[in-house]
Motif scaffolding. Sequence first.
Motif, PDB file in Angstrom:
ATOM      1  N   PHE A  65       0.863  -1.188   0.000  1.00 41.16           N
ATOM      2  CA  PHE A  65       0.000   0.000   0.000  1.00 41.16           C
ATOM      3  C   PHE A  65       0.895   1.232   0.000  1.00 41.16           C
ATOM      4  O   PHE A  65       1.267   1.734   1.056  1.00 41.16           O
ATOM      5  CB  PHE A  65      -0.885   0.043   1.247  1.00 41.16           C
ATOM      6  CG  PHE A  65      -1.717  -1.186   1.462  1.00 41.16           C
ATOM      7  CD1 PHE A  65      -2.874  -1.376   0.738  1.00 41.16           C
ATOM      8  CD2 PHE A  65      -1.355  -2.136   2.396  1.00 41.16           C
ATOM      9  CE1 PHE A  65      -3.658  -2.501   0.939  1.00 41.16           C
ATOM     10  CE2 PHE A  65      -2.134  -3.259   2.608  1.00 41.16           C
ATOM     11  CZ  PHE A  65      -3.282  -3.447   1.879  1.00 41.16           C
ATOM     12  N   LEU A  68      -0.309   4.691   2.240  1.00 41.62           N
ATOM     13  CA  LEU A  68      -1.015   4.512   3.515  1.00 41.62           C
ATOM     14  C   LEU A  68      -0.677   5.576   4.551  1.00 41.62           C
ATOM     15  O   LEU A  68      -1.540   6.014   5.303  1.00 41.62           O
ATOM     16  CB  LEU A  68      -0.646   3.148   4.122  1.00 41.62           C
ATOM     17  CG  LEU A  68      -1.604   2.008   3.953  1.00 41.62           C
ATOM     18  CD1 LEU A  68      -1.131   0.803   4.736  1.00 41.62           C
ATOM     19  CD2 LEU A  68      -3.010   2.346   4.308  1.00 41.62           C
ATOM     20  N   LYS A  71      -2.948   8.385   6.415  1.00 38.01           N
ATOM     21  CA  LYS A  71      -4.375   8.056   6.381  1.00 38.01           C
ATOM     22  C   LYS A  71      -4.801   7.459   7.714  1.00 38.01           C
ATOM     23  O   LYS A  71      -3.976   7.022   8.500  1.00 38.01           O
ATOM     24  CB  LYS A  71      -4.668   7.064   5.247  1.00 38.01           C
ATOM     25  CG  LYS A  71      -4.444   7.653   3.870  1.00 38.01           C
ATOM     26  CD  LYS A  71      -4.825   6.680   2.800  1.00 38.01           C
ATOM     27  CE  LYS A  71      -4.642   7.304   1.417  1.00 38.01           C
ATOM     28  NZ  LYS A  71      -5.022   6.365   0.361  1.00 38.01           N
ATOM     29  N   ASP A  75     -10.013   3.803   8.522  1.00 39.45           N
ATOM     30  CA  ASP A  75     -10.581   3.999   7.183  1.00 39.45           C
ATOM     31  C   ASP A  75     -10.034   2.968   6.199  1.00 39.45           C
ATOM     32  O   ASP A  75     -10.699   2.616   5.225  1.00 39.45           O
ATOM     33  CB  ASP A  75     -10.257   5.398   6.649  1.00 39.45           C
ATOM     34  CG  ASP A  75     -11.037   6.493   7.352  1.00 39.45           C
ATOM     35  OD1 ASP A  75     -12.045   6.181   8.023  1.00 39.45           O
ATOM     36  OD2 ASP A  75     -10.629   7.672   7.232  1.00 39.45           O
ATOM     37  N   GLU A  76      -8.817   2.491   6.435  1.00 37.17           N
ATOM     38  CA  GLU A  76      -8.138   1.595   5.503  1.00 37.17           C
ATOM     39  C   GLU A  76      -8.216   0.122   5.889  1.00 37.17           C
ATOM     40  O   GLU A  76      -8.046  -0.748   5.049  1.00 37.17           O
ATOM     41  CB  GLU A  76      -6.666   2.006   5.366  1.00 37.17           C
ATOM     42  CG  GLU A  76      -6.463   3.423   4.883  1.00 37.17           C
ATOM     43  CD  GLU A  76      -7.022   3.667   3.491  1.00 37.17           C
ATOM     44  OE1 GLU A  76      -6.884   2.768   2.628  1.00 37.17           O
ATOM     45  OE2 GLU A  76      -7.594   4.736   3.258  1.00 37.17           O
ATOM     46  N   PHE A  77      -8.444  -0.154   7.194  1.00 32.47           N
ATOM     47  CA  PHE A  77      -8.468  -1.521   7.694  1.00 32.47           C
ATOM     48  C   PHE A  77      -9.704  -1.760   8.549  1.00 32.47           C
ATOM     49  O   PHE A  77     -10.237  -0.846   9.157  1.00 32.47           O
ATOM     50  CB  PHE A  77      -7.222  -1.820   8.543  1.00 32.47           C
ATOM     51  CG  PHE A  77      -5.938  -1.770   7.777  1.00 32.47           C
ATOM     52  CD1 PHE A  77      -5.475  -2.894   7.107  1.00 32.47           C
ATOM     53  CD2 PHE A  77      -5.196  -0.602   7.706  1.00 32.47           C
ATOM     54  CE1 PHE A  77      -4.285  -2.849   6.400  1.00 32.47           C
ATOM     55  CE2 PHE A  77      -4.011  -0.549   7.000  1.00 32.47           C
ATOM     56  CZ  PHE A  77      -3.549  -1.676   6.345  1.00 32.47           C
ATOM     57  N   SER A 103      -7.372  -5.529   5.314  1.00 35.33           N
ATOM     58  CA  SER A 103      -7.411  -4.389   4.411  1.00 35.33           C
ATOM     59  C   SER A 103      -8.788  -4.254   3.781  1.00 35.33           C
ATOM     60  O   SER A 103      -9.394  -5.248   3.375  1.00 35.33           O
ATOM     61  CB  SER A 103      -6.358  -4.564   3.322  1.00 35.33           C
ATOM     62  OG  SER A 103      -6.561  -3.641   2.288  1.00 35.33           O
ATOM     63  N   LYS A 104      -9.277  -3.030   3.685  1.00 35.47           N
ATOM     64  CA  LYS A 104     -10.534  -2.783   2.982  1.00 35.47           C
ATOM     65  C   LYS A 104     -10.306  -2.771   1.470  1.00 35.47           C
ATOM     66  O   LYS A 104     -11.218  -3.040   0.704  1.00 35.47           O
ATOM     67  CB  LYS A 104     -11.144  -1.455   3.441  1.00 35.47           C
ATOM     68  CG  LYS A 104     -11.650  -1.512   4.873  1.00 35.47           C
ATOM     69  CD  LYS A 104     -12.286  -0.197   5.286  1.00 35.47           C
ATOM     70  CE  LYS A 104     -12.803  -0.251   6.719  1.00 35.47           C
ATOM     71  NZ  LYS A 104     -13.419   1.011   7.133  1.00 35.47           N
ATOM     72  N   ALA A 105      -9.071  -2.455   1.055  1.00 36.64           N
ATOM     73  CA  ALA A 105      -8.734  -2.445  -0.372  1.00 36.64           C
ATOM     74  C   ALA A 105      -8.387  -3.852  -0.830  1.00 36.64           C
ATOM     75  O   ALA A 105      -7.875  -4.664  -0.061  1.00 36.64           O
ATOM     76  CB  ALA A 105      -7.545  -1.518  -0.617  1.00 36.64           C
TER      77      ALA A 105
END
Length: 132
Positions: A65, A68, A71, A75-77, A103-105
């Motif tokens: 990532f 990252l 951030k 919001d990301e995890f 991870s959300k991505a």
Amino acid sequence: MTYVVYKMNFDNAAFKHRMPQLKAAPGYEKLPMKKGIIFDMFPFSMIFRRDMTMYRIGEGLKEVFSELQGKKVDDEFTLVRPMLEFNWENIYTHLNNVFELMSKAVVESKQKVSAVKADRDPDGDRLSDAGR
């Protein structure tokens, strides 16, 4: 899944001599260790602030990532384990727990992409078995 426990032993005699005013609890000593060493040992680690903003991330996370840092971690995890609301207070009160984040991505393997590229000629057409 891999579970690793590191036991670090250091001779802190030189450090104790330079800083005699520090009193450690019995059986506990502060180690004169730079934060870079921890990030070398744990490349997928991160440091985040009370506002959940990622202050520093390890090289492994940077490779996967690239943007990252700066951030918000929540919001990301997603917090998978322990089953708590993902906020600073819960993390701080459960410091002895292992935290598992997801991870959300979507993360794609770079190896998979390389293998697909190897099957194609310079024009992007798939090579036949005879053309290999």
